[in-house]
Design an enzyme around this catalytic site. Sequence first.
Site, PDB file in Angstrom:
ATOM      1  N   HIS A 163      -4.617   4.646  -7.750  1.00  0.00           N
ATOM      2  CA  HIS A 163      -4.512   4.428  -9.193  1.00  0.00           C
ATOM      3  C   HIS A 163      -5.798   3.809  -9.713  1.00  0.00           C
ATOM      4  O   HIS A 163      -6.314   2.848  -9.147  1.00  0.00           O
ATOM      5  CB  HIS A 163      -3.347   3.476  -9.511  1.00  0.00           C
ATOM      6  CG  HIS A 163      -2.003   4.118  -9.363  1.00  0.00           C
ATOM      7  ND1 HIS A 163      -0.839   3.396  -9.226  1.00  0.00           N
ATOM      8  CD2 HIS A 163      -1.628   5.420  -9.333  1.00  0.00           C
ATOM      9  CE1 HIS A 163       0.180   4.218  -9.119  1.00  0.00           C
ATOM     10  NE2 HIS A 163      -0.270   5.452  -9.177  1.00  0.00           N
TER      11      HIS A 163
ATOM     12  N   ARG B 291       6.563   9.990  -3.145  1.00  0.00           N
ATOM     13  CA  ARG B 291       5.413   9.088  -3.343  1.00  0.00           C
ATOM     14  C   ARG B 291       5.861   7.821  -4.059  1.00  0.00           C
ATOM     15  O   ARG B 291       5.440   6.714  -3.707  1.00  0.00           O
ATOM     16  CB  ARG B 291       4.342   9.825  -4.128  1.00  0.00           C
ATOM     17  CG  ARG B 291       3.129   8.985  -4.544  1.00  0.00           C
ATOM     18  CD  ARG B 291       2.087   9.910  -5.159  1.00  0.00           C
ATOM     19  NE  ARG B 291       1.254   9.274  -6.153  1.00  0.00           N
ATOM     20  CZ  ARG B 291       0.085   8.677  -5.897  1.00  0.00           C
ATOM     21  NH1 ARG B 291      -0.367   8.607  -4.673  1.00  0.00           N
ATOM     22  NH2 ARG B 291      -0.629   8.163  -6.880  1.00  0.00           N
TER      23      ARG B 291
ATOM     24  N   LYS C 282      -7.355  12.208  -7.770  1.00  0.00           N
ATOM     25  CA  LYS C 282      -7.631  12.503  -9.175  1.00  0.00           C
ATOM     26  C   LYS C 282      -9.001  11.967  -9.581  1.00  0.00           C
ATOM     27  O   LYS C 282      -9.419  10.906  -9.134  1.00  0.00           O
ATOM     28  CB  LYS C 282      -6.554  11.868 -10.063  1.00  0.00           C
ATOM     29  CG  LYS C 282      -5.233  12.626 -10.085  1.00  0.00           C
ATOM     30  CD  LYS C 282      -4.311  12.038 -11.125  1.00  0.00           C
ATOM     31  CE  LYS C 282      -3.027  12.839 -11.256  1.00  0.00           C
ATOM     32  NZ  LYS C 282      -2.128  12.276 -12.288  1.00  0.00           N
TER      33      LYS C 282
ATOM     34  N   ARG D  96      -0.175  12.380  -3.007  1.00  0.00           N
ATOM     35  CA  ARG D  96       0.310  13.337  -3.995  1.00  0.00           C
ATOM     36  C   ARG D  96       0.498  14.677  -3.287  1.00  0.00           C
ATOM     37  O   ARG D  96      -0.164  14.953  -2.287  1.00  0.00           O
ATOM     38  CB  ARG D  96      -0.698  13.500  -5.140  1.00  0.00           C
ATOM     39  CG  ARG D  96      -0.979  12.218  -5.925  1.00  0.00           C
ATOM     40  CD  ARG D  96      -2.018  12.481  -7.012  1.00  0.00           C
ATOM     41  NE  ARG D  96      -2.266  11.300  -7.834  1.00  0.00           N
ATOM     42  CZ  ARG D  96      -3.212  10.395  -7.596  1.00  0.00           C
ATOM     43  NH1 ARG D  96      -4.016  10.560  -6.551  1.00  0.00           N
ATOM     44  NH2 ARG D  96      -3.373   9.351  -8.392  1.00  0.00           N
TER      45      ARG D  96
END
Length: 306
Positions: free
Chosen positions: A278, A255, A184, A161
């Site tokens: 993810h 990405r 994240k 990212r």
Amino acid sequence: MAEPSEGLHAALAEWLSHLRGLSDVSDHTLAAYRRDVAGFLGFLQSHHGESLGTARIATLGPSDMRAWMAHERNRGLSARSLARALSSVKSFIRWLADRDGFDASHILSARSPKYQRKLPRPLSEEAAVEMISQVDTQAMEPWIAARDAAVLTLLYGCGLRISEALGLTGDAHPLPEVLRIRGKGDKERLVPVIPAARAAVSDYVRLCPYPVETGGALFRGARGGALNPRMISKAMERARMALGLPSTATPHAMRHSFATHLLAAGGDLRAIQELLGHASLATTQIYTAVDAARLMEIYDKAHPRA
């Protein structure tokens, strides 16, 4: 409309503070969470005609959730926006239930409205490479051109990212064969670094007029501070105009391109999930739809209908 209780005000503030301290949630995201939950609580007070406290939240049921969602749709909220708001509300109630010790399963079971997710718009392999080459030549200062090319190489070559690439510090140089990335939700993952990315970052560091310092930002702005992601977006805007690429050719599209091209080359979906960081395989599975859409586009061009 009845005012929220002081306890509910305090609970919302405490939850937001909890989120701020737990991970790298942006102020923009926190503002959206606050707006979503405050809107939900405001509806409940109007719906029930009384001021609600934290204890009253524990007594809510599926009918309250359905009434709120119907109200939101009737005032024109899209299914996608409602799904986001519901996610915010569930997160708050889950936290409140853990804090106060009540069972929130009857509230958390509310189903999110279905909506058609927009497919990512990756660049072709040729366009992705051309994009990196273009930003490597367009800046007046050679070190800035090398910097922009290095960042895009990390996005496309490693699937980072933009926040992850710009979050690298001087400790990361020279880049190892495997990077430990904190993404994240403060989750860590290991990302292989291709030789082109290591070379691009080395070229940038060699030309950069500012010293690489331990703990300091690896990628610097023109005045020596940490590089603002907007500068990479602006560099790509110039490049896509020069190359005739669509407005969807953004840093995040690099990405997307990384994931789509890996999948097209036979990459394992689980492995790609790990590389992208993810939390859910369902998020990664969207790239199977992207790949299928690309194949159908190629098919239609090769076999035009009469």
